[in-house]
Design an enzyme around this catalytic site. Structure first.
Site, PDB file in Angstrom:
ATOM      1  N   ASP A   1       0.858  -1.187   0.000  1.00 39.06           N
ATOM      2  CA  ASP A   1       0.000   0.000   0.000  1.00 39.06           C
ATOM      3  C   ASP A   1       0.891   1.234   0.000  1.00 39.06           C
ATOM      4  O   ASP A   1       1.795   1.353   0.831  1.00 39.06           O
ATOM      5  CB  ASP A   1      -0.888   0.033   1.249  1.00 39.06           C
ATOM      6  CG  ASP A   1      -1.992  -1.014   1.187  1.00 39.06           C
ATOM      7  OD1 ASP A   1      -2.165  -1.620   0.114  1.00 39.06           O
ATOM      8  OD2 ASP A   1      -2.680  -1.219   2.204  1.00 39.06           O
TER       9      ASP A   1
ATOM     10  N   ASP B   1     -13.858  -6.265  -4.417  1.00 39.82           N
ATOM     11  CA  ASP B   1     -13.901  -6.433  -2.955  1.00 39.82           C
ATOM     12  C   ASP B   1     -15.296  -6.928  -2.609  1.00 39.82           C
ATOM     13  O   ASP B   1     -16.289  -6.288  -2.987  1.00 39.82           O
ATOM     14  CB  ASP B   1     -13.658  -5.094  -2.243  1.00 39.82           C
ATOM     15  CG  ASP B   1     -12.260  -4.548  -2.492  1.00 39.82           C
ATOM     16  OD1 ASP B   1     -11.373  -5.339  -2.878  1.00 39.82           O
ATOM     17  OD2 ASP B   1     -12.051  -3.333  -2.310  1.00 39.82           O
TER      18      ASP B   1
END
EC number: 4.3.2.10
Length: 251
Positions: A11, A130
């Site tokens: 990330d 997701d």
């Protein structure tokens, strides 16, 4: 049988890696290049960079990072986070990324999948999904898992394939961060529904979890913390998989 891929996720915020990273002998755990090189030396197959800043002003920082990564590492890498236009996708590929992924923008404008695939090729386009079980079906979420969309993730996966995505990055919000294993029912449902490769994500805690998810047909498995904290090296994981009959690249 094609070699199964092990993918590390990083990330990125303002050009730096975020999320706790406790590698020994890394001078600067916030530097994406240093971490990427570490993974490369351990035998990772691919790296995914998720830009969580993703604000328009900061895009230049990401583009500069993509260029640096392309110069320094040789394993394929994928970049995503906040990509909303064909132009942005093209620019990231032009700077040296092997693939890009889109998520929220694909849900809000499905034709973008086809437009990007037509421009950069299906093989270079990953659509991230997701999903979370809502008691009836696996529901698609966007905006970094904050916004439920009322869409069935398995049906969305089929549509994404029809529109030209070359691969699906499937994250289970139910198992993400638990280290209790990948979401096998969700992953199997999507793997069985599509013909394009599926990358399983969310829940990896030990080598057995990877074995489980490869046995149900995942083409690749993605993890972050299992590697970041140095609990297992990529090589140890691959040796374990090879011993258990899963084809992996061991050079």
């Amino acid at each position: 049988m094609l070699a199964r891929r092990i993918i590390a996720a990083l990330d990125i915020k303002d050009g730096r890696v975020v999320k706790g990273i406790k590698f020994k002998n890394i001078r600067d755990a916030g530097d994406p290049i240093e971490l990427a090189k570490r993974y490369e030396s351990e035998g990772i197959d691919e790296i995914v960079f998720l830009d969580i800043t993703a604000s328009y002003e900061k895009r230049k920082i990401l583009l500069d990072l993509v260029e640096r990564v392309a110069e320094e590492i040789y394993v394929p890498f994928t970049v995503g986070g906040g990509i909303r236009t064909v132009e942005e996708a093209r620019e990231i590929i032009r700077r040296g990324a092997d693939k890009i992924f889109i998520n929220t923008a694909a849900v809000e404008n499905p034709s973008l999948i086809k437009e990007i695939a037509d421009l950069i090729g299906s093989a270079n386009l990953v659509v991230a999904i997701d999903a979370k079980w809502n008691g009836k079906f696996w529901e698609v979420y966007t905006h970094g898992g904050r916004k439920p969309r009322g869409m069935d993730a398995v049906e969305w996966a089929k549509r994404v394939e029809e529109l030209g995505a070359g691969e699906i990055l499937l994250t289970s919000m139910d198992t993400d961060g638990t280290k209790q294993g990948f979401d096998i029912p969700l992953t199997k449902a999507v793997v069985d529904a599509v013909n394009i490769p599926v990358i399983a994500s969310g829940g990896a805690g030990k080598p057995e979890h990877f074995l489980e998810v490869f046995r149900i047909g995942s083409d690749a498995a993605l993890a972050a913390s299992i590697f970041h904290y140095g609990e297992y090296t990529v090589r140890e994981l691959k040796m374990f998989l090879a011993k258990n009959g899963i084809p992996v690249r061991l050079d």
